[in-house]
Design an enzyme around this catalytic site. Structure first.
Site, PDB file in Angstrom:
ATOM      1  N   ASP A  89       0.899  -1.272   0.101  1.00  0.00           N
ATOM      2  CA  ASP A  89      -0.055   0.040  -0.111  1.00  0.00           C
ATOM      3  C   ASP A  89       0.782   1.215   0.072  1.00  0.00           C
ATOM      4  O   ASP A  89       1.971   1.042   0.291  1.00  0.00           O
ATOM      5  CB  ASP A  89      -0.857  -0.084   1.108  1.00  0.00           C
ATOM      6  CG  ASP A  89      -0.152   0.128   2.414  1.00  0.00           C
ATOM      7  OD1 ASP A  89       0.786  -0.511   2.898  1.00  0.00           O
ATOM      8  OD2 ASP A  89      -0.683   1.028   3.289  1.00  0.00           O
TER       9      ASP A  89
ATOM     10  N   GLU B 177       0.189  -1.117   5.745  1.00  0.00           N
ATOM     11  CA  GLU B 177       0.895  -0.725   6.450  1.00  0.00           C
ATOM     12  C   GLU B 177       1.186   0.735   6.924  1.00  0.00           C
ATOM     13  O   GLU B 177       1.513   1.134   8.069  1.00  0.00           O
ATOM     14  CB  GLU B 177       2.520  -1.179   6.067  1.00  0.00           C
ATOM     15  CG  GLU B 177       3.666  -0.926   6.904  1.00  0.00           C
ATOM     16  CD  GLU B 177       4.433   0.385   6.818  1.00  0.00           C
ATOM     17  OE1 GLU B 177       5.494   0.637   7.663  1.00  0.00           O
ATOM     18  OE2 GLU B 177       3.908   1.278   5.997  1.00  0.00           O
ATOM     19  N   GLU B 178       0.753   1.639   5.735  1.00  0.00           N
ATOM     20  CA  GLU B 178       0.842   3.131   5.945  1.00  0.00           C
ATOM     21  C   GLU B 178      -0.142   3.580   7.035  1.00  0.00           C
ATOM     22  O   GLU B 178      -0.077   4.727   7.503  1.00  0.00           O
ATOM     23  CB  GLU B 178       0.666   3.703   4.320  1.00  0.00           C
ATOM     24  CG  GLU B 178       1.889   3.373   3.599  1.00  0.00           C
ATOM     25  CD  GLU B 178       2.931   3.930   4.009  1.00  0.00           C
ATOM     26  OE1 GLU B 178       3.034   4.684   5.067  1.00  0.00           O
ATOM     27  OE2 GLU B 178       4.182   3.912   3.275  1.00  0.00           O
TER      28      GLU B 178
END
Length: 413
Positions: free
Chosen positions: A80, A175-176
C-alpha cells in the site's frame, strides 16, 4: 538494470493507496490489484507455496538448497501507499546519469527537485534516478522493497549455485495506516526471524523505532447568538486552540531529530459546538512515551475542570490508542540477526548506517508478535510526497544484500 526498472514501474503505476477510515482489510479494494499481480508473478518466477489469503497477504517460499540445518528467515514489504498524498496515475520519470543539478519534475507547474534543498541527491551523481512527475508520490515506499525481494528471489532461483536455506517472503496491505501486521499470520509464515525492506537511503539498517500512539480529541461547545453570548457561549474551536497551545512548542516533527520525540497535529475540523483534533505521539524512550500520554490527560483534566460548571460535563474527550512499540526490546536479545545484515552490507562494500527509525514499519509490530524483524534500506528518498525519488543502483544493491544475507545464514558453523 532495465529489468529492475521495468519491474518497479509495473508496481508503482498500480494505485494502492490505503484508507485509515475504512474498517476492511485491505482498507481499499484497489490494493487487491497489486496483491493478485504479485501472487501470479511469484508463481511465474518459480516460487513455491504461493498463497494469498482473504485479506490480501501474499506469502511464498524459496526452498532450501543445502543439506544441513539452516534457520528459516524471511523478507517482508508492504504494497500500500500512504493516503497523505495521492498515489493515483503515477507517471515515473527516468533520469539516467544524474548530473547533480536540478530535475524539472513538472514544467507547467514549476515543480523542481533540487539538491539545494534535498542535499542527499548529490551522493547519487552519475546514477539513474526514478522520480515523480510532480503530481503524485512515487510509491518507492514500499514498492522498491517489493521489487528488491522479488528480484532477489528470481536471481537465486536462476542461480542455484548460490547456497541458501529456506526463505519465506510476505507482502502486506495497510502498513501506511498502521495495520499492516494486524492479520499477519506469524505461525503460518514460519520464519525464525525476518527483515523488512522498508528503509530509505542505501546502507540504512535499523532495529530501533518510535513507540507510537494516536489521539482523537473531541472538544464540545455551546453555540449562542454572538450578540448575547457573554458567559454562555463555549467555542469548541478555541478550546482546541487552547489545548494545542499547551503542547510543548519545540517538540514537533519540524524541530526534532534522532531520538527526540514529538507531538504532531495531523488534522483538525470543527464548528462552534464540536471540534476534533487528530494528533500522533512518538518517542523512542518508553518512559517518555508514557509521559506524553499523561500530558494529554493532564491538559484535558485542566480544561475540563475550568468548564465543568458552565458546561455541566466534560468539554474535552480524548481517545488515545497505541499503534506499535520500539522493536529494540525484542531485537537486542537476538542481535546476531542485525550482525548478519551488517556483515552482508560490508562484504558488498556498503557502509551500514545504523540509526533509529523516526517512524515504524511492519517489523515494529511483528517483533512483538514473535518475529524479530530489523529494517533494511529500500533506497528511496522523500517518501509520502511529490519529491520522492529512488536511485536504481540502490535497489540493485538492496537485491545483493538480500542474496548475501541468505548466503551468510546458510554457512556451516
Amino acid at each position: 538494470m532495465q529489468h529492475i526498472i521495468d519491474r518497479f514501474i509495473s508496481y508503482v503505476t498500480i494505485d494502492t493507496e490505503s484508507d485509515a477510515n475504512s474498517p476492511t482489510t485491505p482498507s481499499t479494494a484497489k490494493q487487491w490489484d497489486l496483491a493478485n499481480k504479485l501472487a501470479e508473478e511469484l508463481k511465474a518466477i518459480g516460487m513455491e507455496d504461493v498463497t494469498i489469503d482473504e485479506h490480501s497477504y501474499v506469502m511464498a517460499t524459496l526452498p532450501s538448497n543445502v543439506d544441513h540445518e539452516v534457520p528459516v528467515i524471511g523478507f517482508v514489504s508492504h504494497f500500500d501507499t500512504t493516503p497523505d498524498f495521492t498515489g493515483a496515475n503515477v507517471k515515473p520519470q527516468i533520469v539516467p546519469n544524474y548530473d547533480g543539478g536540478d530535475i524539472i519534475l513538472n514544467k507547467e507547474l514549476n515543480i523542481v527537485l533540487s539538491p539545494s534543498y534535498f542535499k542527499d541527491m548529490l551522493q547519487y551523481k552519475g546514477q539513474t534516478l526514478i522520480t515523480t512527475d510532480g503530481t503524485t508520490l512515487l510509491g518507492a515506499d514500499d514498492k522498491a522493497g517489493i521489487t528488491e525481494i522479488v528480484t532477489a528471489m528470481e536471481y537465486m532461483i536462476q542461480h542455484p549455485e548460490i547456497k541458501h536455506g529456506k526463505i519465506r517472503i510476505c507482502f502486506t496491505p495497510d502498513e501506511e495506516i498502521g495495520r499492516g501486521a494486524d492479520l499477519f499470520d506469524v505461525e503460518k509464515f514460519g520464519a525464525e526471524w525476518a527483515y523488512t525492506m522498508d528503509g530509505s537511503q542505501i546502507g540504512e539498517l535499523e532495529y530501533e523505532n518510535f513507540n507510537a500512539a494516536g489521539a482523537k480529541i473531541t472538544f464540545k461547545g455551546i453555540s449562542v447568538h454572538p450578540g448575547y453570548a457573554k458567559g454562555k457561549m463555549i467555542n469548541s474551536m478555541l478550546l482546541a486552540n487552547n489545548f494545542i497551545s499547551q503542547l510543548p512548542a519545540n517538540e514537533v516533527p519540524e524541530k526534532t531529530k534522532g531520538y527526540e520525540g514529538f507531538f504532531h497535529v495531523v488534522g483538525i475540523s470543527g464548528s462552534i459546538e464540536e471540534t476534533t483534533v487528530q494528533l500522533i505521539i512518538r518517542d523512542h524512550d518508553k518512559v517518555k512515551f508514557e509521559e506524553r500520554k499523561v500530558m494529554i490527560q493532564t491538559i484535558t483534566d485542566n480544561i475540563n475542570a475550568e468548564y465543568q460548571k458552565q458546561f455541566g460535563g466534560d468539554v474535552v474527550i480524548p481517545e488515545v490508542r497505541d499503534y506499535y512499540y520500539n522493536m529494540k526490546e525484542k531485537v537486542e536479545p537476538v542481535m546476531h540477526i542485525v550482525e548478519i545484515a551488517e556483515k552482508a552490507m560490508r562484504e558488498l562494500g556498503i557502509e551500514p548506517l545504523i540509526k533509529p527509525i523516526r517512524g515504524g514499519t511492519d517489523g515494529s509490530r511483528l517483533s512483538y508478535m514473535g518475529l524479530p524483524c530489523p529494517n533494511i534500506f529500500a533506497g528511496g528518498h522523500n517518501f509520502h510526497g511529490k519529491y520522492e525519488y529512488v536511485p536504481v543502483e540502490s535497489m540493485q544493491k538492496a537485491v545483493e544484500v538480500i542474496v548475501k544475507i541468505a548466503e551468510l545464514t546458510a554457512e556451516k558453523k
